[in-house]
Design a protein around this motif. Structure first.
Motif, short mmCIF file in Angstrom:
data_model
loop_
_atom_site.label_atom_id
_atom_site.label_comp_id
_atom_site.label_asym_id
_atom_site.label_seq_id
_atom_site.Cartn_x
_atom_site.Cartn_y
_atom_site.Cartn_z
N GLU A 101 -8.63 14.78 -2.30
CA GLU A 101 -8.40 13.33 -2.16
C GLU A 101 -9.14 12.80 -0.95
OE1 GLU A 101 -3.79 14.04 -3.58
OE2 GLU A 101 -4.50 14.26 -1.53
N SER A 102 -9.48 11.53 -1.01
CA SER A 102 -10.07 10.87 0.15
C SER A 102 -9.82 9.37 0.05
CB SER A 102 -11.58 11.15 0.23
OG SER A 102 -12.23 10.68 -0.93
N GLY A 103 -9.99 8.68 1.17
CA GLY A 103 -9.96 7.22 1.15
C GLY A 103 -8.75 6.57 1.78
N GLY A 104 -7.78 7.34 2.23
CA GLY A 104 -6.62 6.71 2.86
C GLY A 104 -6.98 6.14 4.22
N GLY A 105 -6.02 5.44 4.82
CA GLY A 105 -6.25 4.88 6.14
C GLY A 105 -5.27 3.79 6.47
N LEU A 106 -5.63 3.04 7.51
CA LEU A 106 -4.79 1.95 8.00
C LEU A 106 -5.46 0.62 7.65
CD1 LEU A 106 -2.49 0.80 9.80
CD2 LEU A 106 -4.03 1.14 11.76
N VAL A 107 -4.67 -0.29 7.11
CA VAL A 107 -5.21 -1.59 6.72
C VAL A 107 -4.14 -2.65 6.95
CG1 VAL A 107 -4.50 -1.36 4.29
CG2 VAL A 107 -6.47 -2.79 4.88
N ASP B 159 3.65 -0.69 0.43
CA ASP B 159 2.74 0.28 -0.18
C ASP B 159 2.48 1.47 0.74
OD1 ASP B 159 0.90 -2.51 -1.48
OD2 ASP B 159 2.26 -1.20 -2.59
N THR B 160 2.95 1.39 1.96
CA THR B 160 2.77 2.47 2.91
C THR B 160 3.44 3.74 2.40
OG1 THR B 160 2.61 0.99 4.81
CG2 THR B 160 3.29 3.27 5.25
N ALA B 161 2.67 4.81 2.33
CA ALA B 161 3.18 6.09 1.81
C ALA B 161 2.08 7.13 1.89
CB ALA B 161 3.62 5.93 0.35
N VAL B 162 2.46 8.37 1.62
CA VAL B 162 1.46 9.41 1.36
C VAL B 162 1.18 9.38 -0.13
CG1 VAL B 162 0.90 11.85 1.46
CG2 VAL B 162 2.25 10.81 3.29
N TYR B 163 -0.08 9.28 -0.49
CA TYR B 163 -0.49 9.20 -1.89
C TYR B 163 -1.02 10.57 -2.33
CZ TYR B 163 0.09 4.16 -2.00
OH TYR B 163 0.63 2.89 -1.99
N TYR B 164 -0.50 11.03 -3.46
CA TYR B 164 -0.86 12.34 -4.00
C TYR B 164 -1.53 12.20 -5.37
CZ TYR B 164 2.44 14.18 -0.55
OH TYR B 164 3.10 14.49 0.62
N GLY C 1 -2.55 15.21 -0.43
CA GLY C 1 -1.98 13.94 -0.01
C GLY C 1 -2.87 13.23 1.00
N THR C 2 -2.87 11.91 0.91
CA THR C 2 -3.63 11.09 1.86
C THR C 2 -2.75 9.92 2.29
OG1 THR C 2 -5.72 9.91 2.25
CG2 THR C 2 -4.77 9.72 0.05
N GLN C 3 -2.73 9.68 3.58
CA GLN C 3 -1.83 8.65 4.13
C GLN C 3 -2.44 7.27 3.97
OE1 GLN C 3 1.36 8.97 5.76
NE2 GLN C 3 1.30 6.73 5.54
#
Length: 115
Positions: free
Chosen positions: A6-12, A87-92, A108-110
């Protein structure tokens, strides 16, 4: 077991967008069903969206109209728009296949959405 990266998580900030990617190691056949789940602290893991090998997708009611799931072979993309703090979560990422049988998860990605 199919490996998932997985890739692409972050803070927004709220109202912003992010795109998550999930690449499967399997190249010999099209995985029956791929999906994104998410889990926030103190809550159960929940389905966000899933997509069949034919490209038909379905979404949780909480994200419908804001998220778009697409797929190119065994790589899946989740475009997340109009993000909300909830929507804040760890996405799997998940990959499920009937034959040969497979049910594997990514690391998982945060995703963090600030208000």
């Amino acid at each position: 077991q199919v490996q998932l990266v997985e890739s692409g998580g972050g803070l927004v900030q709220a109202g912003g967008s992010l795109r998550l990617s999930c690449a499967a190691s399997e190249r010999r056949f099209s995985i029956d069903l791929m999906g994104w789940y998410r889990q926030s602290p103190g809550k159960h893991r929940e389905l966000v969206a899933q997509i069949l090998s034919q490209g038909v997708a379905n979404y949780a009611g909480t994200v419908k109209g804001r998220f778009n799931l697409s797929r190119v072979e065994n790589t899946m993309y989740l475009q997340m728009n109009s993000l909300k703090p909830e929507d804040t979560a760890v996405y799997y990422c998940n990959a499920w296949n009937s034959d040969p049988p497979n049910d594997s998860w990514g690391q998982g990605t945060q995703v963090t959405v600030s208000s």
